[in-house]
Design an enzyme around this catalytic site. Structure first.
Site, PDB file in Angstrom:
ATOM      1  N   ASP A  76     -45.158 118.445  29.830  1.00 43.78           N
ATOM      2  CA  ASP A  76     -44.878 118.190  31.135  1.00 43.78           C
ATOM      3  C   ASP A  76     -44.402 118.195  32.135  1.00 43.78           C
ATOM      4  O   ASP A  76     -44.805 118.076  32.772  1.00 43.78           O
ATOM      5  CB  ASP A  76     -43.077 117.010  30.561  1.00 43.78           C
ATOM      6  CG  ASP A  76     -43.661 115.576  28.746  1.00 43.78           C
ATOM      7  OD1 ASP A  76     -44.574 116.340  28.379  1.00 43.78           O
ATOM      8  OD2 ASP A  76     -42.978 115.446  28.699  1.00 43.78           O
ATOM      9  N   GLU A 151     -38.005 111.207  37.795  1.00 40.07           N
ATOM     10  CA  GLU A 151     -36.991 110.405  38.621  1.00 40.07           C
ATOM     11  C   GLU A 151     -36.020 111.096  38.996  1.00 40.07           C
ATOM     12  O   GLU A 151     -36.719 112.479  40.185  1.00 40.07           O
ATOM     13  CB  GLU A 151     -35.057 111.694  37.791  1.00 40.07           C
ATOM     14  CG  GLU A 151     -34.956 112.622  37.176  1.00 40.07           C
ATOM     15  CD  GLU A 151     -35.926 113.456  36.325  1.00 40.07           C
ATOM     16  OE1 GLU A 151     -35.975 114.773  36.775  1.00 40.07           O
ATOM     17  OE2 GLU A 151     -36.655 113.310  35.138  1.00 40.07           O
TER      18      GLU A 151
END
Length: 298
Positions: A76, A151
């Protein structure tokens, strides 16, 4: 009938025991007649470690505009770096997992051949993922790419002291978080850092943002889900006179007096998904929902 694609490969240093996956990937792309372009740093790495070298071209950042799709090869973290490189270019990204959990890089080793066939046949779907955009006012100026797929994190630096994060939504005061930090997460990022601090899981298509405090001083402070249209303003206090701001792990030291403005990005990122491989499938596979992991003791 398969169609010819111009495909860009993005990745980083890879463990030696995972190189065979990349070789298999390149062999399959060649067999399908795909034009392969490899991002320059990844190209340099592979050139030194692969035993055989298929027909590929080296690609710089300026060459990306001609790509049809981008393949992120790794975990990721690699996917997030690929997203930053793709930037505003409307190039859909497919994540090939050579890492561990893989919510974004969710195509496993045994799915590569079938997935690439579907890719060249145009037999796939795309999901548009929300990004966050960060701007700063005051003492520090944010450098580089100011968007995040997962984020925006506001964190204390190397000290045992907490920081205080005064938080405003659409210029209305919400609260002052006394904590190790605060995460502002997209629906995509709800299964990343935010989930590790007990934030809720959101569907990728949700138009919402999650505020998740990191180790808050008060036990009654909980993660909060807000509309994606909200503007978030943060003012930080710290006894060290500085704090850390990170966008998808790309961190930068900020000085006290810097005001952070976070809002939904002006564009979205396109993520390639296989048909019938939904987010619910990912939850069951990656988080083992519904699985009985109890082991009988004898």
């Amino acid at each position: 009938m398969s169609r010819q694609l111009k495909t860009g490969l993005f990745g980083g240093d890879c463990r030696a025991d995972k190189l065979y996956i990349i070789e298999r990937l390149l062999d399959r792309l060649n067999a399908l007649g795909v034009e392969i372009y490899i991002q320059r740093e990844f190209y340099s790495f592979l050139k030194n470690v692969l035993k055989k070298w298929p027909k590929v071209s080296c690609m710089s950042t300026d060459d990306m505009h001609h790509l049809d799709v981008a393949l992120s090869v790794g975990g990721d973290g690699t996917f997030l770096r690929t997203a930053a490189l793709i930037n505003r270019r409307r190039i859909p990204i497919l994540g090939i997992n050579t890492g561990r959990l893989g919510f974004l890089a969710d195509v496993s080793e045994d799915q590569i051949a079938d997935t690439l066939t579907e890719l060249t046949d145009g037999n796939y779907m795309t999901e548009e993922r929300m990004l966050l955009e960060l701007h700063t006012k005051g003492e520090s100026v944010l450098q580089g790419y100011n968007h995040a797929l997962n984020e925006v994190a506001v964190l204390k630096r190397d000290t045992s002291s907490m920081i205080t994060i005064h938080t405003y939504l659409n210029d209305e005061y919400l609260t002052s978080y006394q904590a190790d930090g605060l995460l502002i997460a997209t629906p995509t990022g709800s299964t990343a850092y935010s989930m590790s601090v007990n934030g809720p899981i959101l569907l990728p298509q949700s138009d919402n943002i999650v505020l998740s405090p990191v180790a808050p001083h008060s036990l009654n402070v909980r993660p909060l889900v807000i509309p994606g249209s909200h503007r978030i303003r943060l003012v930080v206090e710290s006894c060290t006179q500085s704090f850390l701001t990170a966008l998808d792990g790309r961190s930068e030291v900020m000085q006290i007096g810097t005001e952070l403005i976070v809002n939904k990005g002006s564009y979205t990122l396109s993520v390639i998904k296989r048909h019938k491989h939904t987010f619910y499938c990912t939850l069951r596979e990656k988080l083992m929902w519904g699985a009985d992991v109890r082991v009988k003791q004898y």
